[in-house]
Write a protein that holds these residues in place. Structure first.
Motif, mmCIF file in Angstrom:
data_model
loop_
_atom_site.group_PDB
_atom_site.id
_atom_site.type_symbol
_atom_site.label_atom_id
_atom_site.label_comp_id
_atom_site.label_asym_id
_atom_site.label_seq_id
_atom_site.Cartn_x
_atom_site.Cartn_y
_atom_site.Cartn_z
ATOM 1 N N CYS A 120 1.311 -0.541 -8.821
ATOM 2 C CA CYS A 120 1.208 -1.845 -7.488
ATOM 3 C C CYS A 120 2.044 -0.528 -6.333
ATOM 4 N N CYS A 154 0.232 1.470 -3.800
ATOM 5 C CA CYS A 154 -0.379 1.222 -3.812
ATOM 6 C C CYS A 154 -1.066 1.456 -2.197
ATOM 7 N N CYS A 199 -3.838 -8.024 -0.646
ATOM 8 C CA CYS A 199 -3.655 -7.861 -2.175
ATOM 9 C C CYS A 199 -4.447 -8.014 -3.361
HETATM 10 S S1 SF4 Z 1 -4.055 -4.605 -4.409
HETATM 11 FE FE1 SF4 Z 1 -2.135 -5.735 -4.829
HETATM 12 S S2 SF4 Z 1 -2.740 -5.661 -7.621
HETATM 13 FE FE2 SF4 Z 1 -3.824 -4.152 -6.096
HETATM 14 S S3 SF4 Z 1 -2.164 -2.578 -6.766
HETATM 15 FE FE3 SF4 Z 1 -1.966 -2.933 -4.446
HETATM 16 S S4 SF4 Z 1 -0.385 -4.362 -4.886
HETATM 17 FE FE4 SF4 Z 1 -0.926 -3.425 -6.978
#
Ligand code: SF4
Length: 324
Positions: free
Chosen positions: A252, A255, A269
């Motif tokens: 994350c 991300c 997310c």
């Molecule tokens: S979408 Fe959410 S769960 Fe996926 S990497 Fe990004 S922060 Fe993490």
């Protein structure tokens, strides 16, 4: 550039063009599921092009077409052609279960799609039938070979590895990928929806150690697509393994993505509920400047990380609603 509160640049959007699918993978869509979005609420191709256009003006340069099963959306190559013509969009890719791919591979490649991720959890016909709820392996194989012939590269096989289900199939899948020059990506099951929570979780760290031992895998720095996977390759480069480990080693902190669902909801997310509705704005006739301002406002909502370990029961929606 679009940047969130944690200093992460959002340069990748996963675009779900339908929540429908012709398969019922056990860790995704429950058999008999009826909770699909009404077609009148689907973003039209014009609306999708407006939203993605706004994202590219704000610096997003990667788009992945997803679903449900994206190839069930009629005229998808037309949408792909419009998106790949957008200034600033460097990378247009597709995630598919490949059951329809033999019909569309050439048209998608002509439309500017270059990279494919194909969901395939086993090479055993009975196991695939059990997992997907349909005898789909022959069509998937036909789709894979059509994609290879159409010139897609790389073609990545996404295998959700599950304990006591298909963990014994990994080496066979490695051999298959070496034979065809595919990249294999092993994925840990995520507690997204009851189906995701019911999946037999397999920690991939010991699997990695085993495969490193067997194939002399070396870590790869190369960014093979801007997603969350980490990669290793054999010294001769004939085989590349990717690992997506949201549970055993999450990613994350780096991300770079958000998700747009078929009805125009922006999900910040995969593992959280923060969202922003774009459809009402679009259908109220917002200007491009208002749309860009709304996207900036939405990105401010992006949470730091998932809580799959701490709160595995948190996410109720199923994977096909946001396109994974
Ligand atoms: S979408 Fe959410 S769960 Fe996926 S990497 Fe990004 S922060 Fe993490």
């Amino acid at each position: 550039m679009l940047m969130d509160r944690f200093g992460r640049t959002i340069e990748y959007i996963r675009l779900s063009v339908t929540d429908r699918c012709d398969l019922r993978c056990s860790y995704c869509m429950p058999k008999g599921f009826k909770g699909f979005e009404e077609p009148e609420n689907w973003l039209t191709f014009d609306e999708i092009a407006r939203v993605i256009g706004a994202f590219t003006r704000l610096g997003t340069r990667r788009v992945r077409l997803t679903g449900g099963e994206p190839l069930l959306r009629r005229n998808l190559p037309q949408l792909a052609a419009r998106l790949s013509a957008l200034p600033g969009l460097d990378d247009l890719s597709l995630s598919t279960n490949a059951t329809q791919l033999h019909k569309h591979a050439e048209a998608l490649h002509d439309a500017g799609v270059r990279r494919l991720n194909i969901s395939l959890d086993s090479l055993r016909r009975d196991c695939v039938s059990e997992l997907t709820g349909s005898d789909s392996l022959p069509r998937v194989m036909e789709g894979l070979m059509a994609a290879k012939a159409a010139g897609f590269a790389p073609i990545k096989i996404n295998m959700v590895a599950m304990k006591g289900v298909n963990d014994g199939d990994i080496e066979a899948m490695v051999a298959f990928c070496i034979e065809h020059g595919f990249v294999l990506r092993l994925i840990e099951a995520m507690p997204v929806g009851d189906t995701g929570r019911a999946a037999h979780f397999l920690d991939l760290q010991p699997v990695l150690a085993r495969l490193q031992q067997q194939f002399g895998l070396l870590p790869q720095a190369a960014d093979l697509g801007g997603g969350p996977a980490r990669y290793w390759s054999t010294p001769d480069g004939r085989f590349t393994l990717g690992l997506i480990t949201p549970i055993s080693q999450h990613f994350c902190a780096t991300c770079n993505r958000v998700r747009l669902s078929v009805d125009g909801t922006l999900y910040m997310c995969l593992g959280q509920e923060e969202r922003f509705e774009l459809r009402p704005l679009l259908r109220a006739g917002c200007s491009d400047a208002e749309l860009e301002a709304a996207i900036r406002e939405a990105i401010e909502l992006k949470p730091e990380r998932h809580e799959f370990r701490e709160r595995p029961g948190k996410i109720v929606r199923i994977m096909s609603m946001t396109g994974g």
